[in-house]
Design an enzyme around this catalytic site. Structure first.
Site, short mmCIF file in Angstrom:
data_model
loop_
_atom_site.label_atom_id
_atom_site.label_comp_id
_atom_site.label_asym_id
_atom_site.label_seq_id
_atom_site.Cartn_x
_atom_site.Cartn_y
_atom_site.Cartn_z
N THR A 44 0.82 -1.21 0.00
CA THR A 44 0.00 0.00 0.00
C THR A 44 0.86 1.26 0.00
O THR A 44 0.33 2.37 0.04
CB THR A 44 -0.94 0.04 1.22
OG1 THR A 44 -0.15 0.00 2.42
CG2 THR A 44 -1.91 -1.13 1.20
N LYS A 82 20.65 -0.58 3.74
CA LYS A 82 20.33 -1.44 2.59
C LYS A 82 21.44 -2.45 2.33
O LYS A 82 21.16 -3.60 1.94
CB LYS A 82 20.06 -0.58 1.36
CG LYS A 82 18.73 0.18 1.44
CD LYS A 82 18.48 1.05 0.22
CE LYS A 82 17.12 1.74 0.33
NZ LYS A 82 16.83 2.61 -0.83
#
Length: 312
Positions: free
Chosen positions: A13, A138
Site C-alpha cells: 500500500t 540497505k
C-alpha cells in the site's frame, strides 16, 4: 505454457508498492499482499487493499514481529518483493532482516527483491552523512540475503518522477514553480527520471528472468537520461513560460543543511549525490548489472515530456 510465479508484495500500500501490485496483477501473476493488523484502522489503506482484492489479489495478514506468520506467508509464493519504506525511516529497511530469516527458513523462494529502488547502495560508500545511513542499512540487508544464498534481484530505479519531475527537482515541491527555479551548480549533471508505474512493470518483468538473477537491474530509459537544466527547459517549452533560473553553488547548497531536521538533512544530502556528484549516471553498468529498457524493449515507458503534460 509455464505458470506465472506467485508473487508476495510486502509494503503493497506504499508509494512504490502499490505500483508493483498493480503491475503484478496486470501481467497475470497470482498476487499476494502482506498486510499488518495495524492497517485495519487506516481507512485509505483498507480501501486500497480491498480494491486490489477486487482485482484478484489475495490478502495475507502477517507481522514482522511474528516469525511464524511471515514463514507461513512466504511458503505460499515463489517470489517476494519488498517495498517497505526507506528514507529517514531507517528501521523499516532493517525490518527486512526478519523477512530474510523467514525466506531462509521457508526454503522455497525463487527470487527476492528487497526494498531499494533508488541509488545503488553498493556504489554509495562515499555517500555523505546523514543520507548515507539509508545506503548502510540497505547494504546490511544485501549482506544477509547473500549470506543466506537467497536468489535475488536488486533494483536501482533512480529518480521517481512524481517527486522530482513535476517540481523540477525543487526541494519540498512536487508541482511546477511559476516564477523561479533553483539550478544545482550549472544544472548540467545527468540524472535518470522514471515514472513510478514503469518501475512497477520493470520490477515484475525481472522476477522470472534469468538475466536478472543475482544481479542489479538499473532502470535507465534512454529518453529520460536528462540533466536538471534539460528538464526545466522541457517544462518551459511545454508550458510556454520562462522561469528565472538561479544557480546555487555546492557550498551554498550544503550550508543550507544547518538547522534543518534530520529528515530534511537526509533529503539535502541525497540531492547533493544526485545533482552535484551525479551518482545516478556517473558510472558504467558492470558485469553484475543489467539495464531494464534493454532487457524489455517491449515496455513503452513514459518519457519526461509526456509525464509533464499532467501539470498543464
Amino acid at each position: 505454457m509455464e505458470e506465472s510465479s506467485r508473487v508476495l508484495i510486502v509494503g503493497g500500500t506504499g508509494y512504490i508498492g502499490r505500483r508493483i501490485v498493480k503491475a503484478s496483477i496486470a501481467l497475470g501473476h497470482p498476487t499476494f499482499i502482506l498486510f499488518r493488523k495495524e492497517v485495519v484502522s487506516d481507512v485509505e489503506k483498507v480501501e486500497m487493499l480491498l480494491s486490489f482484492k477486487k482485482n484478484g489479489a489475495k490478502l495475507l495478514e502477517a507481522s514482522f514481529d511474528d516469525h511464524e506468520s511471515l514463514v507461513d506467508a512466504v511458503k505460499q509464493v515463489d517470489v517476494v518483493i519488498s517495498a517497505v519504506a526507506g528514507n529517514h525511516m531507517r528501521h523499516h529497511i532493517l525490518q527486512q532482516l526478519k523477512l530474510v530469516e523467514a525466506i531462509k527458513e521457508a526454503g522455497n523462494i525463487k527470487r527476492f527483491v528487497p526494498s531499494e529502488f533508488g541509488m545503488d547502495p553498493g556504489l554509495m560508500e562515499h555517500a555523505m552523512a546523514p543520507g548515507n545511513i539509508v545506503f548502510i542499512d540497505k547494504i546490511k540487508v544485501r549482506e544477509a540475503i547473500e549470506a543466506a544464498s537467497i536468489p535475488h534481484t536488486y533494483i536501482s530505479a533512480n529518480i521517481f518522477a512524481g517527486y522530482l519531475v513535476g517540481g523540477l527537482a525543487q526541494l519540498g515541491r512536487v508541482m511546477p514553480p511559476s516564477e523561479k527555479v533553483i539550478l544545482y551548480g550549472d544544472g548540467n549533471v545527468k540524472a535518470v527520471w522514471v515514472d513510478e508505474d514503469d518501475v512497477g512493470i520493470y520490477t515484475i518483468k525481472a522476477i522470472d528472468d534469468p538475466h536478472t538473477l543475482n544481479k542489479t537491474m538499473y532502470i535507465r530509459p534512454p529518453l529520460n537520461i536528462l540533466s536538471q537544466k534539460e528538464v526545466v527547459e522541457k517544462w518551459e517549452k511545454l508550458s510556454g513560460k520562462s522561469l528565472n533560473k538561479i544557480n546555487i553553488s555546492v557550498e551554498d547548497f550544503l550550508a543550507g543543511m544547518e538547522g534543518q531536521s534530520y529528515g530534511e538533512q537526509i533529503g539535502i544530502s541525497h540531492f547533493y549525490q544526485m545533482f552535484y556528484r551525479g551518482d545516478l549516471y556517473n558510472f558504467e553498468i558492470g558485469p553484475n548489472g543489467v539495464e531494464a529498457s534493454q532487457l524489455y524493449p517491449e515496455v513503452k515507458y513514459t518519457t519526461v515530456d509526456s509525464y509533464m503534460e499532467r501539470y498543464l
